[in-house]
Write a protein that holds these residues in place. Sequence first.
Motif, PDB file in Angstrom:
ATOM      1  N   ARG A  85     106.329  94.952  -7.463  1.00 51.10           N
ATOM      2  CA  ARG A  85     105.150  94.793  -7.004  1.00 51.10           C
ATOM      3  C   ARG A  85     103.927  95.449  -7.670  1.00 51.10           C
ATOM      4  NH1 ARG A  85     105.493  96.850  -2.183  1.00 51.10           N
ATOM      5  NH2 ARG A  85     106.439  94.840  -1.369  1.00 51.10           N
ATOM      6  N   LEU A  86     104.081  96.714  -8.089  1.00 53.27           N
ATOM      7  CA  LEU A  86     103.301  97.385  -9.059  1.00 53.27           C
ATOM      8  C   LEU A  86     103.004  96.785 -10.406  1.00 53.27           C
ATOM      9  CD1 LEU A  86     101.698 100.353  -9.109  1.00 53.27           C
ATOM     10  CD2 LEU A  86     103.625 101.045 -10.463  1.00 53.27           C
ATOM     11  N   LEU A  87     103.890  96.347 -10.850  1.00 54.35           N
ATOM     12  CA  LEU A  87     103.839  95.676 -12.082  1.00 54.35           C
ATOM     13  C   LEU A  87     103.309  94.384 -12.280  1.00 54.35           C
ATOM     14  CD1 LEU A  87     107.555  96.629 -13.501  1.00 54.35           C
ATOM     15  CD2 LEU A  87     105.266  97.769 -14.184  1.00 54.35           C
ATOM     16  N   ARG A  88     103.395  93.669 -11.170  1.00 53.45           N
ATOM     17  CA  ARG A  88     102.807  92.373 -10.860  1.00 53.45           C
ATOM     18  C   ARG A  88     101.255  92.579 -10.688  1.00 53.45           C
ATOM     19  NH1 ARG A  88     107.002  91.053  -7.507  1.00 53.45           N
ATOM     20  NH2 ARG A  88     105.788  91.498  -5.691  1.00 53.45           N
ATOM     21  N   ASP A  89     100.836  93.660  -9.828  1.00 50.37           N
ATOM     22  CA  ASP A  89      99.499  93.746  -9.197  1.00 50.37           C
ATOM     23  C   ASP A  89      98.712  94.276 -10.527  1.00 50.37           C
ATOM     24  OD1 ASP A  89     100.184  92.664  -6.961  1.00 50.37           O
ATOM     25  OD2 ASP A  89     100.424  94.716  -6.075  1.00 50.37           O
ATOM     26  N   GLU A  90      99.413  95.544 -11.232  1.00 49.72           N
ATOM     27  CA  GLU A  90      98.684  96.160 -12.347  1.00 49.72           C
ATOM     28  C   GLU A  90      98.348  95.319 -13.513  1.00 49.72           C
ATOM     29  OE1 GLU A  90      96.865  99.116 -11.715  1.00 49.72           O
ATOM     30  OE2 GLU A  90      97.231  98.948  -9.670  1.00 49.72           O
ATOM     31  N   LEU A  91      99.814  94.953 -13.813  1.00 44.32           N
ATOM     32  CA  LEU A  91      99.744  94.173 -15.408  1.00 44.32           C
ATOM     33  C   LEU A  91      99.960  92.828 -15.223  1.00 44.32           C
ATOM     34  CD1 LEU A  91     102.517  97.081 -16.869  1.00 44.32           C
ATOM     35  CD2 LEU A  91      99.899  97.144 -16.875  1.00 44.32           C
ATOM     36  N   PRO A 235     100.320  97.340 -22.814  1.00 44.66           N
ATOM     37  CA  PRO A 235     101.855  97.123 -22.485  1.00 44.66           C
ATOM     38  C   PRO A 235     102.224  95.641 -22.836  1.00 44.66           C
ATOM     39  CG  PRO A 235     100.481  97.787 -20.637  1.00 44.66           C
ATOM     40  CD  PRO A 235      99.388  97.790 -21.658  1.00 44.66           C
ATOM     41  N   LEU A 236     103.396  95.322 -23.081  1.00 43.45           N
ATOM     42  CA  LEU A 236     103.986  93.837 -23.206  1.00 43.45           C
ATOM     43  C   LEU A 236     104.958  93.714 -22.680  1.00 43.45           C
ATOM     44  CD1 LEU A 236     103.332  91.175 -24.687  1.00 43.45           C
ATOM     45  CD2 LEU A 236     104.475  92.433 -26.734  1.00 43.45           C
ATOM     46  N   TRP A 237     105.295  92.727 -22.046  1.00 42.44           N
ATOM     47  CA  TRP A 237     106.501  92.214 -21.466  1.00 42.44           C
ATOM     48  C   TRP A 237     106.717  90.677 -21.524  1.00 42.44           C
ATOM     49  CZ3 TRP A 237     108.791  89.545 -17.606  1.00 42.44           C
ATOM     50  CH2 TRP A 237     110.163  89.544 -17.130  1.00 42.44           C
ATOM     51  N   ASN A 238     107.783  90.281 -21.717  1.00 38.99           N
ATOM     52  CA  ASN A 238     108.332  88.941 -21.342  1.00 38.99           C
ATOM     53  C   ASN A 238     109.635  88.699 -21.241  1.00 38.99           C
ATOM     54  OD1 ASN A 238     109.251  88.171 -23.985  1.00 38.99           O
ATOM     55  ND2 ASN A 238     107.211  88.361 -24.947  1.00 38.99           N
ATOM     56  N   PRO A 239     110.175  87.439 -20.971  1.00 37.87           N
ATOM     57  CA  PRO A 239     111.732  87.503 -20.579  1.00 37.87           C
ATOM     58  C   PRO A 239     112.696  87.634 -22.036  1.00 37.87           C
ATOM     59  CG  PRO A 239     110.502  85.547 -19.613  1.00 37.87           C
ATOM     60  CD  PRO A 239     109.371  86.274 -20.483  1.00 37.87           C
ATOM     61  N   ASN A 240     111.949  87.731 -23.230  1.00 39.44           N
ATOM     62  CA  ASN A 240     112.678  88.053 -24.121  1.00 39.44           C
ATOM     63  C   ASN A 240     112.562  89.711 -24.679  1.00 39.44           C
ATOM     64  OD1 ASN A 240     114.358  86.925 -26.596  1.00 39.44           O
ATOM     65  ND2 ASN A 240     112.877  87.966 -27.892  1.00 39.44           N
ATOM     66  N   ILE A 241     111.780  90.322 -23.787  1.00 38.06           N
ATOM     67  CA  ILE A 241     111.762  91.802 -24.022  1.00 38.06           C
ATOM     68  C   ILE A 241     112.579  92.587 -23.064  1.00 38.06           C
ATOM     69  CG2 ILE A 241     109.997  93.599 -23.907  1.00 38.06           C
ATOM     70  CD1 ILE A 241     108.066  91.903 -25.254  1.00 38.06           C
ATOM     71  N   ILE A 242     113.290  93.629 -23.589  1.00 36.24           N
ATOM     72  CA  ILE A 242     114.018  94.609 -22.585  1.00 36.24           C
ATOM     73  C   ILE A 242     113.033  95.822 -22.821  1.00 36.24           C
ATOM     74  CG2 ILE A 242     115.954  95.687 -21.985  1.00 36.24           C
ATOM     75  CD1 ILE A 242     117.358  93.527 -23.808  1.00 36.24           C
ATOM     76  N   LEU A 243     112.367  96.091 -21.468  1.00 36.57           N
ATOM     77  CA  LEU A 243     111.588  97.415 -21.504  1.00 36.57           C
ATOM     78  C   LEU A 243     112.169  98.593 -20.586  1.00 36.57           C
ATOM     79  CD1 LEU A 243     108.635  98.358 -22.270  1.00 36.57           C
ATOM     80  CD2 LEU A 243     108.106  97.907 -19.673  1.00 36.57           C
ATOM     81  N   CYS A 244     112.459  99.470 -21.330  1.00 35.62           N
ATOM     82  CA  CYS A 244     113.135 100.826 -20.825  1.00 35.62           C
ATOM     83  C   CYS A 244     112.269 101.914 -20.692  1.00 35.62           C
ATOM     84  CB  CYS A 244     114.153 101.451 -21.621  1.00 35.62           C
ATOM     85  SG  CYS A 244     115.586 100.166 -21.707  1.00 35.62           S
ATOM     86  N   MET A 245     112.238 102.370 -19.131  1.00 36.14           N
ATOM     87  CA  MET A 245     111.385 103.420 -18.834  1.00 36.14           C
ATOM     88  C   MET A 245     111.922 104.468 -18.132  1.00 36.14           C
ATOM     89  SD  MET A 245     108.098 101.021 -17.274  1.00 36.14           S
ATOM     90  CE  MET A 245     106.850 102.252 -17.220  1.00 36.14           C
ATOM     91  N   SER A 246     111.331 105.474 -17.876  1.00 35.38           N
ATOM     92  CA  SER A 246     111.844 106.624 -17.149  1.00 35.38           C
ATOM     93  C   SER A 246     111.188 107.689 -16.292  1.00 35.38           C
ATOM     94  CB  SER A 246     112.476 107.400 -18.709  1.00 35.38           C
ATOM     95  OG  SER A 246     113.073 108.902 -18.033  1.00 35.38           O
TER      96      SER A 246
END
Length: 416
Positions: A85-91, A235-246
């Motif tokens: 929800r955070l990623l949808r709302d903010e980004l 920041p960038l994300w789409n279905p071909n991107i694997i984003l790793c966070m920590s």
Amino acid sequence: MSFSAFGDKFTRHTGITRLMEDMGEGLRTPGAVMLGGGNPAQIPEMNAYFQQLLQEMQQDGSLTEALCNYDGPRGKSTLLVSLARLLRDELGWEVSPQNIALTNGSQSAFFYLFNLYAGRRADGSRKRVLFPLAPEYLGYADAGLDEELFVSVRPDIEMLPHGQFKYHVDFEHLHITDDIGLVCVSRPTNPTGNVITDEELMKLDVLAQQHDVPLLIDNAYGVPFPGIIFSEARPLWNPNIILCMSLSKLGLPGTRCGIVIADEKIINAISNMNGIISLAPGSIGPAIAHQMIQRGDLLRLSETVIRPFYQQRVNETIALIRRYLPEDRCLIHKPEGAIFLWLWFKDLPITTEVLYQRLKKRGVLMVPGHFFFPGLEHEWPHTHQCMRMNYVPDSDIIEKGIAILAGEIAKAHREG
């Protein structure tokens, strides 16, 4: 008694093992100057926040619940929902809880993903991981089940004012060949503090999609959290991107919580590997992160506490370096993020491995640069001229280490 091929490979002494051993030894040694490891700062305001939050979680029972129950193999469902929800709302990302899995630290996630896409295939072919911009994170280098799993490309080097420089992706020499199964880049980069530009990231994304391989972005220090990034970066994300966070660089490395955001097929694979290898990810870090999101604190603290702390600390450290080491002795990669400075001793008459050994004898721990170039095809003198320095400790400790470093560099030049 003998080991398997797996045992032989993973019992060898490696750069990441030496780094962690140095960190453990230094923590046990009074007076050691710890400028090598990747432990985040003990930011007083963050420590106070975590202490208060954990007390409240203990009182309402959520801490006990996290301690006393397994989560599913994708990780704590409450965090998956609140983070999506955070990623949808903010980004504005089209992310659902099915696009997120947790792991026991990002290092586990890299091990899963590198071996998921590279190595020997069922048809006998072999795939490799491409690092489009070396130097790269030390912890990647030994995470492959197969030998020679990685290939990397030397950077373009832009010289900047005030004794600084910056690495850029050399697209002219970057080729995604048929044996590449995954492209991986960190942003900001450990060890250099480099942030590849939005334009460079978009080009990498287009190239990866054109060659039908995923683009893995290691975002352990980046936006939206923990936000240890000092340049403009979208920041960038789409279905071909694997984003790793920590959660580590929020100040929670002991929770060992990595976050993978990817296509559902990849998330299902991560979930399956979690189940086989560790049953489920740990619960404490995700429970804390969920509470931070619910309270509106995760992004707020990243923006108002964590980023300003590190930005002030890096500026102070550069000023200290310049007090002891002029530009003709030490070049500094432009600090755009992460928790390290990358120092280039261009004319040093000894290698930085030798310098590392001399510093260690005097109680100063840094990391020589040659460990950060996995898969580089040809020998390059630059790899033996650089060192990584953590700028997290208090300024008096850093100044002590820099003074010793400057003394050893002066001695090496005198000896020729």
